[in-house]
Design a protein around this motif. Structure first.
Motif, PDB file in Angstrom:
ATOM      1  N   ILE A   1      21.752 -22.191   2.185  1.00 27.01           N
ATOM      2  CA  ILE A   1      20.290 -22.273   2.048  1.00 27.01           C
ATOM      3  C   ILE A   1      19.876 -21.986   0.617  1.00 27.01           C
ATOM      4  CG2 ILE A   1      18.135 -21.163   2.734  1.00 27.01           C
ATOM      5  CD1 ILE A   1      19.352 -20.814   5.514  1.00 27.01           C
ATOM      6  N   SER A   2      20.502 -20.987  -0.013  1.00 26.99           N
ATOM      7  CA  SER A   2      20.149 -20.639  -1.395  1.00 26.99           C
ATOM      8  C   SER A   2      20.472 -21.770  -2.359  1.00 26.99           C
ATOM      9  CB  SER A   2      20.911 -19.377  -1.820  1.00 26.99           C
ATOM     10  OG  SER A   2      20.578 -18.280  -0.983  1.00 26.99           O
ATOM     11  N   LEU A   3      21.536 -22.534  -2.084  1.00 31.94           N
ATOM     12  CA  LEU A   3      21.949 -23.589  -3.002  1.00 31.94           C
ATOM     13  C   LEU A   3      21.298 -24.931  -2.693  1.00 31.94           C
ATOM     14  CD1 LEU A   3      25.782 -22.849  -3.159  1.00 31.94           C
ATOM     15  CD2 LEU A   3      24.090 -22.289  -4.889  1.00 31.94           C
ATOM     16  N   PHE A   4      21.200 -25.253  -1.411  1.00 34.33           N
ATOM     17  CA  PHE A   4      20.814 -26.608  -1.036  1.00 34.33           C
ATOM     18  C   PHE A   4      19.537 -26.686  -0.197  1.00 34.33           C
ATOM     19  CE2 PHE A   4      25.516 -26.167  -0.904  1.00 34.33           C
ATOM     20  CZ  PHE A   4      25.796 -26.832  -2.074  1.00 34.33           C
ATOM     21  N   GLY A   5      18.993 -25.543   0.206  1.00 37.61           N
ATOM     22  CA  GLY A   5      17.811 -25.572   1.051  1.00 37.61           C
ATOM     23  C   GLY A   5      16.562 -25.977   0.289  1.00 37.61           C
ATOM     24  N   PRO A   6      15.503 -26.377   1.025  1.00 36.10           N
ATOM     25  CA  PRO A   6      14.236 -26.726   0.360  1.00 36.10           C
ATOM     26  C   PRO A   6      13.651 -25.546  -0.388  1.00 36.10           C
ATOM     27  CG  PRO A   6      14.270 -27.429   2.671  1.00 36.10           C
ATOM     28  CD  PRO A   6      15.456 -26.534   2.473  1.00 36.10           C
ATOM     29  N   GLU A   7      12.865 -25.831  -1.422  1.00 32.60           N
ATOM     30  CA  GLU A   7      12.271 -24.774  -2.241  1.00 32.60           C
ATOM     31  C   GLU A   7      11.386 -23.842  -1.417  1.00 32.60           C
ATOM     32  OE1 GLU A   7      12.722 -23.941  -5.292  1.00 32.60           O
ATOM     33  OE2 GLU A   7      14.022 -25.573  -5.953  1.00 32.60           O
ATOM     34  N   ARG A   8      10.705 -24.371  -0.403  1.00 34.34           N
ATOM     35  CA  ARG A   8       9.782 -23.572   0.397  1.00 34.34           C
ATOM     36  C   ARG A   8      10.429 -23.028   1.663  1.00 34.34           C
ATOM     37  NH1 ARG A   8       4.813 -23.534  -1.287  1.00 34.34           N
ATOM     38  NH2 ARG A   8       4.066 -22.843   0.764  1.00 34.34           N
ATOM     39  N   HIS A   9      11.747 -23.098   1.759  1.00 33.17           N
ATOM     40  CA  HIS A   9      12.436 -22.501   2.909  1.00 33.17           C
ATOM     41  C   HIS A   9      12.163 -21.003   2.914  1.00 33.17           C
ATOM     42  CE1 HIS A   9      15.533 -21.363   5.749  1.00 33.17           C
ATOM     43  NE2 HIS A   9      15.859 -22.649   5.949  1.00 33.17           N
ATOM     44  N   PRO A  10      11.696 -20.427   4.044  1.00 32.60           N
ATOM     45  CA  PRO A  10      11.314 -18.996   4.039  1.00 32.60           C
ATOM     46  C   PRO A  10      12.460 -18.070   3.660  1.00 32.60           C
ATOM     47  CG  PRO A  10      11.372 -19.905   6.277  1.00 32.60           C
ATOM     48  CD  PRO A  10      11.465 -21.058   5.347  1.00 32.60           C
ATOM     49  N   VAL A  11      13.674 -18.373   4.088  1.00 31.61           N
ATOM     50  CA  VAL A  11      14.812 -17.516   3.743  1.00 31.61           C
ATOM     51  C   VAL A  11      15.100 -17.607   2.250  1.00 31.61           C
ATOM     52  CG1 VAL A  11      17.276 -17.142   4.121  1.00 31.61           C
ATOM     53  CG2 VAL A  11      15.786 -17.705   6.048  1.00 31.61           C
ATOM     54  N   ARG A  12      15.023 -18.796   1.689  1.00 30.17           N
ATOM     55  CA  ARG A  12      15.264 -18.952   0.255  1.00 30.17           C
ATOM     56  C   ARG A  12      14.199 -18.221  -0.558  1.00 30.17           C
ATOM     57  NH1 ARG A  12      16.624 -24.652  -2.842  1.00 30.17           N
ATOM     58  NH2 ARG A  12      16.765 -23.790  -4.945  1.00 30.17           N
TER      59      ARG A  12
ATOM     60  N   ARG B   1      21.210 -30.957   7.071  1.00 30.64           N
ATOM     61  CA  ARG B   1      20.245 -30.602   8.108  1.00 30.64           C
ATOM     62  C   ARG B   1      20.315 -29.125   8.451  1.00 30.64           C
ATOM     63  NH1 ARG B   1      20.691 -35.642  12.464  1.00 30.64           N
ATOM     64  NH2 ARG B   1      19.705 -37.223  11.132  1.00 30.64           N
ATOM     65  N   TRP B   2      21.545 -28.595   8.543  1.00 30.07           N
ATOM     66  CA  TRP B   2      21.682 -27.184   8.915  1.00 30.07           C
ATOM     67  C   TRP B   2      21.039 -26.286   7.860  1.00 30.07           C
ATOM     68  CZ3 TRP B   2      22.362 -23.988  12.703  1.00 30.07           C
ATOM     69  CH2 TRP B   2      22.776 -22.674  12.448  1.00 30.07           C
ATOM     70  N   TRP B   3      21.308 -26.548   6.598  1.00 29.23           N
ATOM     71  CA  TRP B   3      20.796 -25.674   5.545  1.00 29.23           C
ATOM     72  C   TRP B   3      19.307 -25.899   5.259  1.00 29.23           C
ATOM     73  CZ3 TRP B   3      25.877 -27.083   2.741  1.00 29.23           C
ATOM     74  CH2 TRP B   3      26.876 -26.191   3.144  1.00 29.23           C
ATOM     75  N   SER B   4      18.739 -26.954   5.769  1.00 24.67           N
ATOM     76  CA  SER B   4      17.297 -27.164   5.588  1.00 24.67           C
ATOM     77  C   SER B   4      16.493 -26.736   6.807  1.00 24.67           C
ATOM     78  CB  SER B   4      17.014 -28.646   5.291  1.00 24.67           C
ATOM     79  OG  SER B   4      17.413 -29.460   6.378  1.00 24.67           O
ATOM     80  N   TRP B   5      17.190 -26.406   7.896  1.00 25.49           N
ATOM     81  CA  TRP B   5      16.500 -26.050   9.135  1.00 25.49           C
ATOM     82  C   TRP B   5      15.982 -24.620   9.039  1.00 25.49           C
ATOM     83  CZ3 TRP B   5      18.854 -24.840  14.512  1.00 25.49           C
ATOM     84  CH2 TRP B   5      17.868 -25.014  15.505  1.00 25.49           C
ATOM     85  N   THR B   6      14.756 -24.387   9.464  1.00 27.24           N
ATOM     86  CA  THR B   6      14.124 -23.067   9.331  1.00 27.24           C
ATOM     87  C   THR B   6      14.833 -22.014  10.166  1.00 27.24           C
ATOM     88  OG1 THR B   6      12.001 -24.168   8.966  1.00 27.24           O
ATOM     89  CG2 THR B   6      11.944 -21.823   9.539  1.00 27.24           C
ATOM     90  N   TRP B   7      15.323 -22.387  11.347  1.00 27.05           N
ATOM     91  CA  TRP B   7      15.886 -21.412  12.267  1.00 27.05           C
ATOM     92  C   TRP B   7      17.389 -21.221  12.092  1.00 27.05           C
ATOM     93  CZ3 TRP B   7      12.725 -18.415  14.920  1.00 27.05           C
ATOM     94  CH2 TRP B   7      11.413 -18.840  15.116  1.00 27.05           C
ATOM     95  N   SER B   8      17.983 -21.830  11.098  1.00 26.67           N
ATOM     96  CA  SER B   8      19.443 -21.724  10.955  1.00 26.67           C
ATOM     97  C   SER B   8      19.890 -20.280  10.718  1.00 26.67           C
ATOM     98  CB  SER B   8      19.922 -22.629   9.825  1.00 26.67           C
ATOM     99  OG  SER B   8      19.261 -22.308   8.613  1.00 26.67           O
ATOM    100  N   THR B   9      19.141 -19.553   9.879  1.00 33.86           N
ATOM    101  CA  THR B   9      19.527 -18.161   9.601  1.00 33.86           C
ATOM    102  C   THR B   9      19.384 -17.290  10.832  1.00 33.86           C
ATOM    103  OG1 THR B   9      18.804 -18.434   7.321  1.00 33.86           O
ATOM    104  CG2 THR B   9      19.107 -16.196   8.102  1.00 33.86           C
ATOM    105  N   ALA B  10      18.324 -17.512  11.609  1.00 33.88           N
ATOM    106  CA  ALA B  10      18.138 -16.715  12.826  1.00 33.88           C
ATOM    107  C   ALA B  10      19.293 -16.924  13.793  1.00 33.88           C
ATOM    108  CB  ALA B  10      16.812 -17.088  13.488  1.00 33.88           C
ATOM    109  N   ILE B  11      19.750 -18.155  13.911  1.00 33.86           N
ATOM    110  CA  ILE B  11      20.882 -18.440  14.803  1.00 33.86           C
ATOM    111  C   ILE B  11      22.152 -17.777  14.281  1.00 33.86           C
ATOM    112  CG2 ILE B  11      22.353 -20.285  15.685  1.00 33.86           C
ATOM    113  CD1 ILE B  11      19.906 -22.069  15.754  1.00 33.86           C
TER     114      ILE B  11
END
Length: 822
Positions: free
Chosen positions: A305-316, A251-261
């Protein structure tokens, strides 16, 4: 700088974690992270040169540097953990080492030659100094750390890590087998256990030995950074085998705001650090701990996020952008060249000013990028082609069949699962003993509330006595209540000698050799120390192994356990065959008699001002007897017997017991001022009485509540059980660890270093305890199995329980009659 851009491009042999296939596709996000880290390090250097010293931004952020190290730990460790989880042969060591050398040395030597020609030799005064710099050994000579290529000292740290990995991988496999690994999950647990222990070395070294941010120049001081990347590699390899990560991580690595936090956490801690940083010798190590912890949090978030995040994650998607990919290819050269470019530009500019920040940063990026591109095509590409062709002969990859694990010193005896929480409680008590000794040495009771070592914190010592009484007497009370043959007294005492005395002698000898002030003045003193009789001579309580007074006071109680059990049997059988009720009453009578005798004799000795009498065995016999009572209640309840209503309610409401425990500790500290002189008679009576209540509040739920207690469930977790099994080693070694830490601070513990020393002391003591348990105490355990003449198995004596038991006690307390509740 702690990080390394040594891997200028992601190695081709690295397999991405989340790829469905086990092929060689690569996550571009890792390139992007490396590119951002390289630019961030360059920006840190230009800011520190151009901004005023009292500006927060003049302090190095350290996050890009830490992220570089995390990446290095991930990329280099992943092939080893993949092979381990698949149970195949590890990478061929010679191929691995030569490839690492070709990755690092050619470009480094080219840049080093340019540095020496342009900037001179600096601190390099002779051929030996030059050889150290050329072969990346400068971190082993603090005078040369920044000589030659300034940022290249981090290459020395990283290359040490490269050479360490083959041995580290062997250690992980060995520990996994010792822990009983039979499948991939068991091997995963072994990986996590060893890497987590390696992670703890970093903060322990930095906090314990005062290593500030600018002192981090070796592998131990940045072990947590490398281990964070290694943990990410373990997660990546686990997912690549078709498994799932814990849900909260997904959940953490797929959440959009995780990097901002994560970025916000880094900036809050960064801005909160005073500026400018104090001189090296005055920089508090805990500032570094907070900053590095936040940087690790950010690095783990970005890599996850780079390894496990969704393909369309903005940070990825941002980290996969083509400009970042191109810049990442040059990141190694950019990292090595940029300090030389900055120095030359500043010499031509002729000064530093805030207005030069952007021009200096832009020019440095352009010139260093140009040099990096030139050396990439002239040096790195040709060497890369050679590097890919080098491969030493290796056996074909064969999946090894699961083998029978070796005997493990951490294995739990069959039928002892209800004792698992007690191992965790021993680990907790050992940790608090370390804390109490730091408090005692620092004398902070007048400045920090609730920190008086002779008040509530000291009750952990009676907890040790009570736990020992429970564990040691439980087999005897089980035999007495079930009518089975009791354990052989000779074999029991032999096991206690092996468990306690042999290891104590080894540790005592080390203390006497290492610390001269612990050596006694007479031969009689040595004799008493080696025979565990030092508690009867007050002048020896601070000699030899000071903490061992506990074992000297407890060992006679161990020896008397068979006598206590025999006395209870004699009392129960005084009129013939005994009933269950008579056996229980006799056990209660013996334990209560021990408590009464202990309290009376202790009070008389204290009133008579007998020196050192509070360290005698009789002074703590009441706590041992309390453990014996809990053993009786535990065995009785397991066999289906009904406990008294108060005890039953107590057993079913453990949280109430914990609340009372905390309240009494606070009251204890509130009504008693810090102790500056000898303890009075009233204070001693109050202390020992309060300790008895506190021990009961922790021991009854620990031994009777079982899974009803959230604290028991935590204490029965794997890490706590492992630490508990090694708690005796931790207890014996911790004073030597604290002496080493105190020596680092001039043989005194200042209030400014109080909390860092506590954290480092606890962590390092447990690490030393685990190592000692595996290497010394664990092998000594095997001696217990030597057969002794006259030992006999615990067969039934033929005395069957009488039907004359009380109606409410319907069950016979046989351990195997139902699942354990404790």
């Amino acid at each position: 700088m702690v990080a390394v851009a040594a891997s200028g491009a992601v190695p081709a042999e690295v397999v991405p974690a989340a790829a469905p296939a086990k092929g060689g596709s690569i996550f571009p996000g890792l390139y992007g992270i490396r590119a951002l880290a390289a630019v961030g390090i360059l920006l840190e250097h230009t800011m520190s040169l151009t901004l005023a010293p009292d500006t927060p931004l003049s302090n190095p952020l350290r996050a890009p540097l830490v992220i570089f190290v995390v990446l290095s730990g991930f990329l280099n460790y992943r092939p080893w953990v993949v092979a381990h989880l698949r149970n195949t042969d590890p990478p061929e060591t010679r191929t691995y080492v030569f490839r690492r050398m070709l990755r690092v040395f050619p470009l480094y030597w080219a840049v080093l030659a340019a540095y020496l020609v342009v900037r001179g030799f600096g601190e390099i005064h002779n051929a030996v100094d030059l050889a150290k710099v050329v072969f990346l050994l400068q971190t082993f000579d603090k005078r040369l750390v920044f000589s030659g290529v300034g940022p290249a000292w981090t290459l020395s740290v990283e290359f040490t890590f490269y050479l360490m990995l083959p041995l580290f991988s062997r250690l992980v496999r060995w520990v996994a087998r010792w822990l009983g690994a039979r499948d991939a999950y068991g091997r995963l647990m072994g990986e996590l256990a060893v890497v987590a222990a390696f992670w703890l070395i970093g903060p322990a070294v930095r906090l314990g030995f005062g290593v500030g941010e600018r002192y981090i120049t070796d592998v131990p001081s940045c072990a947590d950074m490398l281990a964070t990347g290694m943990l990410m590699a373990i997660a990546s390899a686990w997912v690549s085998e078709g498994n799932r990560l814990p849900r909260f991580l997904e959940r953490w690595w797929s959440w959009t705001w995780s990097t901002a936090i994560a970025v916000a956490a880094v900036m809050v801690i960064f801005i909160g650090i005073p500026s400018p940083l104090p001189p090296l010798e005055e920089a508090p190590a805990y500032w570094s701990a907070f900053r590095i912890a936040s940087a690790l949090f950010l690095g783990a978030t970005l890599i996850g996020i780079s390894l496990f995040g969704p393909e369309r994650h903005p940070v990825r998607r941002f980290l996969s952008a083509k400009p970042l990919q191109a810049l990442a290819v040059l990141s190694f050269g950019l990292y090595l060249w940029h300090v030389l470019v900055i120095d030359e530009l500043v010499d031509h500019i002729g000064g530093y000013s805030a207005s030069m920040l952007l021009p200096l940063t832009f020019c440095t990026l352009m010139f260093a990028g140009t040099l990096a591109a030139l050396t990439y095509y002239a040096v790195q590409l040709p060497v890369e082609a050679l590097r890919r062709r080098i491969r030493f002969p290796q056996r074909a990859e064969v999946v090894r069949p699961d083998q029978k694990p070796r005997p493990s010193p951490f294995s739990i005896p069959a039928g002892a699962t209800d004792l698992l929480p007690l191992a965790g409680y021993r680990a907790w008590a050992a940790s608090f003993v370390v804390v109490a000794h730091v408090i005692l040495a620092a004398r902070v009771e007048h400045t920090i509330p609730l920190m008086t070592p002779f008040h509530s914190l000291a009750f952990v010592v009676p907890v040790f006595f009570a736990l020992a009484g429970f564990v040691a007497y439980r087999p005897f009370v089980t035999a007495n209540l079930t009518g089975a043959e009791p354990p052989s007294a000779k074999r029991y005492i032999w096991k206690r000698i092996v468990r306690i005395y042999f290891f104590y002698v080894i540790v005592l000898t080390v203390y006497l050799l290492v610390v001269p002030i612990f050596r006694p003045d007479t031969f009689r003193g040595y004799l008493q120390l080696y025979t565990l009789t030092q508690v009867y001579s007050p002048e020896l309580l601070q000699k030899g192994l000071p903490a061992a007074w506990f074992e000297a006071a407890l060992f006679p109680m161990y020896v008397l356990m068979p006598a206590f059990a025999a006395l209870a049997r004699t009392i129960a059988n005084r009129t013939g065959a005994s009933t269950i009720r008579q056996r229980v009453q006799s056990e209660v009578f013996v334990a209560v008699a021990i408590i009464v005798i202990s309290v009376v004799v202790r009070t008389a000795l204290v009133a008579g001002q007998v020196k050192g009498s509070t360290s005698w065995p009789v002074a703590y016999a009441d706590y041992v007897a309390l453990g014996m009572l809990c053993a009786l209640a535990n065995v009785w309840a397991r066999g289906g017997g009904a406990l008294p209503r108060l005890i039953e309610w107590w057993r079913r409401h453990p949280s109430t017991s914990y609340a009372l425990l905390v309240a009494i500790c606070v009251f204890f500290e509130w009504v008693n001022p810090p102790v500056d002189g000898p303890l009075t008679l009233n204070m001693q009576i109050f202390r020992f009485s309060a300790y008895f209540v506190l021990v009961a509040l922790i021991l009854v739920p620990a031994t009777l509540s079982g899974p009803l207690s959230w604290l028991n469930r935590f204490m029965a977790t794997f890490p706590m059980v492992v630490l508990g099994l090694a708690s005796y080693s931790t207890y014996l070694w911790h004073q030597l660890v604290l002496i080493a830490i105190a020596y680092r601070f001039g043989a005194t513990i200042d209030i400014a270093y109080f909390w860092p020393i506590i954290v480092a002391g606890v962590i390092l003591s447990h690490i030393v305890g685990l190592i000692s348990f595996v290497l010394i105490e664990g092998p000594l355990e095997q001696v217990k199995e030597l057969s002794l003449r006259g030992s006999r198995p615990g067969a039934a004596r033929g005395a069957t329980p009488s039907p004359g038991a009380r109606p409410r006690s319907k069950g016979v307390p046989v351990p195997a009659s139902r699942p354990s509740t404790a």
